[in-house]
Design a protein around this motif. Structure first.
Motif, PDB file in Angstrom:
ATOM      1  N   ARG A  87       0.841  -1.207   0.000  1.00 33.56           N
ATOM      2  CA  ARG A  87       0.000   0.000   0.000  1.00 33.56           C
ATOM      3  C   ARG A  87       0.868   1.246   0.000  1.00 33.56           C
ATOM      4  O   ARG A  87       0.600   2.207  -0.722  1.00 33.56           O
ATOM      5  N   GLN A  88       1.920   1.253   0.780  1.00 34.48           N
ATOM      6  CA  GLN A  88       2.806   2.413   0.852  1.00 34.48           C
ATOM      7  C   GLN A  88       3.532   2.635  -0.474  1.00 34.48           C
ATOM      8  O   GLN A  88       3.732   3.767  -0.903  1.00 34.48           O
ATOM      9  N   GLN A  89       3.893   1.542  -1.148  1.00 33.96           N
ATOM     10  CA  GLN A  89       4.581   1.646  -2.433  1.00 33.96           C
ATOM     11  C   GLN A  89       3.685   2.257  -3.502  1.00 33.96           C
ATOM     12  O   GLN A  89       4.153   2.939  -4.425  1.00 33.96           O
ATOM     13  N   SER A  90       2.376   2.045  -3.399  1.00 34.69           N
ATOM     14  CA  SER A  90       1.438   2.530  -4.415  1.00 34.69           C
ATOM     15  C   SER A  90       1.412   4.048  -4.530  1.00 34.69           C
ATOM     16  O   SER A  90       1.004   4.593  -5.562  1.00 34.69           O
ATOM     17  N   PHE A  91       1.859   4.747  -3.494  1.00 41.52           N
ATOM     18  CA  PHE A  91       1.831   6.209  -3.522  1.00 41.52           C
ATOM     19  C   PHE A  91       2.836   6.780  -4.533  1.00 41.52           C
ATOM     20  O   PHE A  91       2.680   7.912  -4.979  1.00 41.52           O
ATOM     21  N   LYS A  92       3.845   6.010  -4.901  1.00 41.80           N
ATOM     22  CA  LYS A  92       4.886   6.518  -5.795  1.00 41.80           C
ATOM     23  C   LYS A  92       4.387   6.712  -7.221  1.00 41.80           C
ATOM     24  O   LYS A  92       4.965   7.507  -7.975  1.00 41.80           O
ATOM     25  N   THR A  93       3.333   6.008  -7.596  1.00 43.69           N
ATOM     26  CA  THR A  93       2.808   6.115  -8.963  1.00 43.69           C
ATOM     27  C   THR A  93       1.395   6.705  -9.015  1.00 43.69           C
ATOM     28  O   THR A  93       0.796   6.771 -10.082  1.00 43.69           O
ATOM     29  N   ALA A  94       0.857   7.112  -7.870  1.00 43.09           N
ATOM     30  CA  ALA A  94      -0.523   7.617  -7.832  1.00 43.09           C
ATOM     31  C   ALA A  94      -0.652   8.941  -8.579  1.00 43.09           C
ATOM     32  O   ALA A  94       0.265   9.772  -8.580  1.00 43.09           O
ATOM     33  N   HIS A  95      -1.840   9.131  -9.187  1.00 46.39           N
ATOM     34  CA  HIS A  95      -2.052  10.316 -10.020  1.00 46.39           C
ATOM     35  C   HIS A  95      -3.551  10.474 -10.256  1.00 46.39           C
ATOM     36  O   HIS A  95      -4.233   9.534 -10.640  1.00 46.39           O
ATOM     37  N   THR A  96      -4.096  11.662  -9.992  1.00 46.72           N
ATOM     38  CA  THR A  96      -5.507  11.911 -10.279  1.00 46.72           C
ATOM     39  C   THR A  96      -5.734  13.402 -10.441  1.00 46.72           C
ATOM     40  O   THR A  96      -4.868  14.225 -10.098  1.00 46.72           O
ATOM     41  N   LYS A  97      -6.920  13.781 -10.930  1.00 49.61           N
ATOM     42  CA  LYS A  97      -7.257  15.193 -11.118  1.00 49.61           C
ATOM     43  C   LYS A  97      -8.167  15.670  -9.994  1.00 49.61           C
ATOM     44  O   LYS A  97      -9.151  15.016  -9.651  1.00 49.61           O
ATOM     45  N   PHE A  98      -7.807  16.820  -9.430  1.00 47.96           N
ATOM     46  CA  PHE A  98      -8.659  17.482  -8.446  1.00 47.96           C
ATOM     47  C   PHE A  98      -9.641  18.341  -9.236  1.00 47.96           C
ATOM     48  O   PHE A  98      -9.297  19.419  -9.728  1.00 47.96           O
TER      49      PHE A  98
END
Length: 382
Positions: free
Chosen positions: A223-234
């Motif tokens: 779960r912690q590793q997933s933050f390195k590739t996370a991407h979304t639009k606000f």
């Protein structure tokens, strides 16, 4: 269930104990007997009951008073109590539930019902014990938790048990009332009671999801590793719609949500963004008076996306801000607030894992602003 469970039977008539002993003789239970409420309370430490079968109609101290005294003791709060009663009116049964009873059995006792209800209560008690065991394992194995965890170890199990027990009691108590008297209820009364069950079930589900999310963020490397590739639009429109709907679900539709939003791509998943928004607005609404303003502001500054949620609620002292963490709720006794204090800790952890910045500015009894800075993905930086 393969464990031997300790069951305390409290009844001023020894013959009634003999009946219960006969009905439960085939089960893996160790039965104990107390002839009065006073003796029952005095014997709790000796018998260490997993379940109490408590007669309502007893001299000197009746079962309802005994139930109240046992449930008032934190050491025995989570032990299920089944009231054994010849009373049948809804008011009498409601008095049992209000005293803290978890279930009740009507006299004359039906053998099948007795075994089923005892089995059900012991299964719930076993689940409570599993939660307590899990909390101790977590506190002993996750060394990444901040130093305040040492102070909080003793409270995790009790708070979780209490918060789980309250909606469970609501569900089970209402269902018991329906089973006992549904033939005499009109459809509107049944719908109202089913609404109580639904509300308690949703509270239980939300608490469970929040606790599991906390454990996932604190201890899961994947779960912690997933933050390195996370991407979304606000998205301004999506955020407004989501939060307005969320506040209505909280039954606080009269609160004024003020939006001042700048859109941007952010280095965070949609799931984690929604978690942050829900937790921050939930706290703003929860700790402020109905009808007051909650302002949500966002702005791009350089390579960072800044988000803030401002409320005119009870605020926090500097000491309280410094102690933000899991299982901390400030002034709980004063305000009787539900929950276990996970919300801001979850938000803070998400922001840290996203390599952002989390801060709180607050004036006690006046206002609070939670500020978050999140990285903008390199590919969309200008």
């Amino acid at each position: 269930m393969t464990n031997t469970f300790s069951v305390l039977v409290v009844d001023d008539e020894p013959d009634n104990f003999d009946v219960i002993e006969t009905l439960l003789s085939a089960q893996n239970y160790q039965l104990h007997y107390a002839a009065s409420g006073k003796n029952a309370i005095a014997s709790l430490e000796t018998f260490q009951p997993d379940l109490i079968l408590l007669d309502v109609m007893m001299p000197e101290m009746n079962g309802i008073e005994v139930c109240k005294r046992i449930k008032a003791n934190p050491e025995w709060q989570i032990v299920p109590i089944i009231m054994v009663t010849a009373l049948s009116s809804k008011l009498d049964l409601a008095n049992c539930l209000n005293a803290g009873a978890d279930d009740f059995i009507s006299k004359p006792i039906n053998s099948v019902e007795m075994r089923a209800r005892v089995h059900s209560m012991l299964r719930i008690k076993q689940q409570y014990d599993s939660i307590q065991t899990l909390s101790h394992i977590q506190s002993n194995t996750i060394n990444i938790l901040e130093s305040t965890l040492n102070e909080l170890r003793g409270t995790l199990a009790s708070k979780m048990s209490h918060e789980l027990n309250t909606p469970l009691n609501g569900i089970m108590g209402t269902i018991s009332l329906l089973k006992e008297d549904i033939e005499n209820m009109d459809i509107d009364e049944i719908r109202e009671m089913l609404g109580w069950v639904d509300e308690s079930a949703q509270r239980l589900e939300n608490l469970t999801k929040k606790f599991l999310l906390y454990l996932e963020l604190e201890s899961s490397p994947i779960r912690q590793q997933s933050f390195k590739t996370a991407h979304t639009k606000f998205s301004s429109a999506a955020v407004k719609s989501t939060l307005q709907s969320f506040v209505r679900q909280l039954k606080r539709g009269d609160d004024r949500l003020i939006f001042d939003l700048e859109e941007s791509e952010i280095a965070l998943s949609e799931r984690d963004l929604l978690t942050i928004l829900h937790e921050l607005v939930d706290n703003a609404v929860k700790f402020s008076t109905s009808g007051t303003i909650v302002k949500i502001h966002s702005q791009v500054m350089g390579n960072m996306f800044n988000l803030s949620v401002h409320d005119l609620g009870r605020g926090m002292t500097e000491e309280q801000v410094d102690r933000i963490g899991a299982f901390v709720q400030f002034e709980r006794k004063t305000y009787e607030q539900q929950g276990v204090g996970l919300g801001l800790r979850i938000v803070k952890k998400i922001v840290e894992l996203a390599e952002g910045i989390f801060s709180i500015s607050s004036i006690y009894q006046q206002q609070t602003t939670v500020n978050i800075s999140l990285p903008i993905p390199p590919a969309v930086r200008t």
